[in-house]
Motif scaffolding. Sequence first.
Motif, PDB file in Angstrom:
ATOM      1  N   VAL A 105       0.868  -1.181   0.000  1.00  0.00           N
ATOM      2  CA  VAL A 105       0.000   0.000   0.000  1.00  0.00           C
ATOM      3  C   VAL A 105       0.901   1.225   0.000  1.00  0.00           C
ATOM      4  CG1 VAL A 105      -1.782   1.279   1.240  1.00  0.00           C
ATOM      5  CG2 VAL A 105      -1.826  -1.212   1.254  1.00  0.00           C
ATOM      6  N   ARG A 106       0.736   2.055  -1.032  1.00  0.00           N
ATOM      7  CA  ARG A 106       1.548   3.267  -1.158  1.00  0.00           C
ATOM      8  C   ARG A 106       0.684   4.491  -0.887  1.00  0.00           C
ATOM      9  NH1 ARG A 106       1.685  -0.702  -5.080  1.00  0.00           N
ATOM     10  NH2 ARG A 106       1.499   0.687  -6.841  1.00  0.00           N
ATOM     11  N   GLU A 107       1.312   5.525  -0.362  1.00  0.00           N
ATOM     12  CA  GLU A 107       0.608   6.779  -0.112  1.00  0.00           C
ATOM     13  C   GLU A 107       1.145   7.843  -1.057  1.00  0.00           C
ATOM     14  OE1 GLU A 107       0.408   9.753   3.567  1.00  0.00           O
ATOM     15  OE2 GLU A 107      -0.539   7.813   3.950  1.00  0.00           O
ATOM     16  N   LEU A 108       0.243   8.485  -1.768  1.00  0.00           N
ATOM     17  CA  LEU A 108       0.588   9.544  -2.708  1.00  0.00           C
ATOM     18  C   LEU A 108       0.003  10.859  -2.214  1.00  0.00           C
ATOM     19  CD1 LEU A 108      -0.342   7.630  -5.997  1.00  0.00           C
ATOM     20  CD2 LEU A 108       1.897   7.758  -4.906  1.00  0.00           C
ATOM     21  N   GLN A 132      -4.301   6.501  -1.006  1.00  0.00           N
ATOM     22  CA  GLN A 132      -3.687   5.203  -0.762  1.00  0.00           C
ATOM     23  C   GLN A 132      -3.923   4.364  -2.006  1.00  0.00           C
ATOM     24  OE1 GLN A 132      -5.315   3.863   3.002  1.00  0.00           O
ATOM     25  NE2 GLN A 132      -3.407   4.481   3.977  1.00  0.00           N
ATOM     26  N   LEU A 133      -2.828   3.887  -2.580  1.00  0.00           N
ATOM     27  CA  LEU A 133      -2.865   3.122  -3.808  1.00  0.00           C
ATOM     28  C   LEU A 133      -2.411   1.704  -3.493  1.00  0.00           C
ATOM     29  CD1 LEU A 133      -1.801   4.247  -7.247  1.00  0.00           C
ATOM     30  CD2 LEU A 133      -0.615   2.284  -6.325  1.00  0.00           C
ATOM     31  N   LYS A 134      -3.212   0.733  -3.921  1.00  0.00           N
ATOM     32  CA  LYS A 134      -2.886  -0.672  -3.661  1.00  0.00           C
ATOM     33  C   LYS A 134      -3.119  -1.447  -4.952  1.00  0.00           C
ATOM     34  CE  LYS A 134      -4.181  -4.585  -0.799  1.00  0.00           C
ATOM     35  NZ  LYS A 134      -5.114  -5.078   0.220  1.00  0.00           N
ATOM     36  N   ASP A 135      -2.134  -2.256  -5.334  1.00  0.00           N
ATOM     37  CA  ASP A 135      -2.323  -3.093  -6.519  1.00  0.00           C
ATOM     38  C   ASP A 135      -3.438  -4.094  -6.256  1.00  0.00           C
ATOM     39  OD1 ASP A 135      -0.342  -1.802  -7.899  1.00  0.00           O
ATOM     40  OD2 ASP A 135       1.180  -3.343  -7.550  1.00  0.00           O
ATOM     41  N   TYR A 136      -4.434  -4.096  -7.130  1.00  0.00           N
ATOM     42  CA  TYR A 136      -5.528  -5.061  -7.049  1.00  0.00           C
ATOM     43  C   TYR A 136      -5.141  -6.316  -7.825  1.00  0.00           C
ATOM     44  CZ  TYR A 136     -10.209  -7.010  -7.478  1.00  0.00           C
ATOM     45  OH  TYR A 136     -11.293  -7.834  -7.431  1.00  0.00           O
ATOM     46  N   SER A 137      -4.568  -6.111  -9.017  1.00  0.00           N
ATOM     47  CA  SER A 137      -4.029  -7.220  -9.805  1.00  0.00           C
ATOM     48  C   SER A 137      -2.913  -6.683 -10.689  1.00  0.00           C
ATOM     49  CB  SER A 137      -5.110  -7.905 -10.639  1.00  0.00           C
ATOM     50  OG  SER A 137      -5.577  -7.042 -11.648  1.00  0.00           O
ATOM     51  N   ARG A 138      -1.989  -7.576 -11.012  1.00  0.00           N
ATOM     52  CA  ARG A 138      -0.825  -7.164 -11.807  1.00  0.00           C
ATOM     53  C   ARG A 138      -0.319  -8.370 -12.588  1.00  0.00           C
ATOM     54  NH1 ARG A 138       3.996  -3.580 -11.104  1.00  0.00           N
ATOM     55  NH2 ARG A 138       2.827  -2.473  -9.541  1.00  0.00           N
ATOM     56  N   ASN A 139      -0.046  -8.137 -13.880  1.00  0.00           N
ATOM     57  CA  ASN A 139       0.634  -9.146 -14.681  1.00  0.00           C
ATOM     58  C   ASN A 139       1.537  -8.415 -15.674  1.00  0.00           C
ATOM     59  OD1 ASN A 139      -0.936  -8.479 -17.019  1.00  0.00           O
ATOM     60  ND2 ASN A 139      -2.569  -9.829 -16.286  1.00  0.00           N
ATOM     61  N   ASP A 140       2.058  -9.108 -16.659  1.00  0.00           N
ATOM     62  CA  ASP A 140       3.016  -8.500 -17.592  1.00  0.00           C
ATOM     63  C   ASP A 140       2.393  -7.433 -18.495  1.00  0.00           C
ATOM     64  OD1 ASP A 140       5.028 -10.041 -16.567  1.00  0.00           O
ATOM     65  OD2 ASP A 140       4.895 -11.577 -18.137  1.00  0.00           O
ATOM     66  N   THR A 141       1.077  -7.451 -18.645  1.00  0.00           N
ATOM     67  CA  THR A 141       0.439  -6.518 -19.584  1.00  0.00           C
ATOM     68  C   THR A 141      -0.505  -5.516 -18.932  1.00  0.00           C
ATOM     69  OG1 THR A 141      -1.398  -8.035 -20.015  1.00  0.00           O
ATOM     70  CG2 THR A 141       0.542  -8.205 -21.456  1.00  0.00           C
ATOM     71  N   THR A 142      -0.991  -5.803 -17.719  1.00  0.00           N
ATOM     72  CA  THR A 142      -2.031  -4.970 -17.106  1.00  0.00           C
ATOM     73  C   THR A 142      -1.774  -4.788 -15.618  1.00  0.00           C
ATOM     74  OG1 THR A 142      -3.629  -5.887 -18.663  1.00  0.00           O
ATOM     75  CG2 THR A 142      -4.529  -4.725 -16.775  1.00  0.00           C
ATOM     76  N   ILE A 143      -2.004  -3.571 -15.154  1.00  0.00           N
ATOM     77  CA  ILE A 143      -1.996  -3.289 -13.717  1.00  0.00           C
ATOM     78  C   ILE A 143      -3.340  -2.652 -13.384  1.00  0.00           C
ATOM     79  CG2 ILE A 143      -0.964  -1.939 -11.848  1.00  0.00           C
ATOM     80  CD1 ILE A 143       1.656  -1.983 -13.489  1.00  0.00           C
ATOM     81  N   ILE A 144      -4.010  -3.197 -12.383  1.00  0.00           N
ATOM     82  CA  ILE A 144      -5.232  -2.584 -11.868  1.00  0.00           C
ATOM     83  C   ILE A 144      -4.950  -2.219 -10.420  1.00  0.00           C
ATOM     84  CG2 ILE A 144      -7.678  -2.884 -11.338  1.00  0.00           C
ATOM     85  CD1 ILE A 144      -7.785  -4.868 -13.698  1.00  0.00           C
ATOM     86  N   ALA A 145      -5.091  -0.941 -10.109  1.00  0.00           N
ATOM     87  CA  ALA A 145      -4.803  -0.452  -8.761  1.00  0.00           C
ATOM     88  C   ALA A 145      -6.064   0.137  -8.149  1.00  0.00           C
ATOM     89  CB  ALA A 145      -3.707   0.602  -8.797  1.00  0.00           C
TER      90      ALA A 145
END
Length: 183
Positions: free
Chosen positions: A141-144, A161-174
């Motif tokens: 969890v990052r704070e911006l 507060q930014l948190k990765d919900y899902s991440r792979n080689d092509t897509t990031i959902i935060a």
Amino acid sequence: MKRLTWILILHLFSVSVQSQYYTESLPYDPEEPKVTNLHFFLHEFLSGSNPTVAMIAQANITSSDNNSSVPFSTIFALDDILKTGPEDNSEVIGNAQGLGILIADTNTTNLLWYWDFGFITGKFNGSSISMFSRNPTTVTVRELSVVGGRGKFRMAKGFAQLKDYSRNDTTIIAELNVTVIHY
């Protein structure tokens, strides 16, 4: 003729006096600040038919120690999609445009982000919040920092507060939870 010359000279002096730098400080008495809590998802596509991230500059690093495909001082342009949920078919509520710079040549990936989150629907349609902050992507969890805004978020400050919900080689959902103080 002599009289006309003097009138013109006096007029030129008055114009230069009136065009001097001028400032006035007025007391600032804002209404009560509002606190708005926002919750939404950022969808970032690193590749594919419609990527939302593009590398725009990269340092010429010749060090044999740097095995990263994205070395220190790489600059990215971003135009990510903001949605109400993590699903592909979630309602689009805006976009996050900005710049990202890889700022650490270490085992952690630290990015410096400037984002302008512009909203295109609902009561914040036409308004935006600006964030400028370090984003250590290896932290869960990052704070911006929210450093400004426009429209209904004029003079904004706050944090996200930014948190990765899902991440792979092509897509990031935060997932973002943003607290905005504005007038």
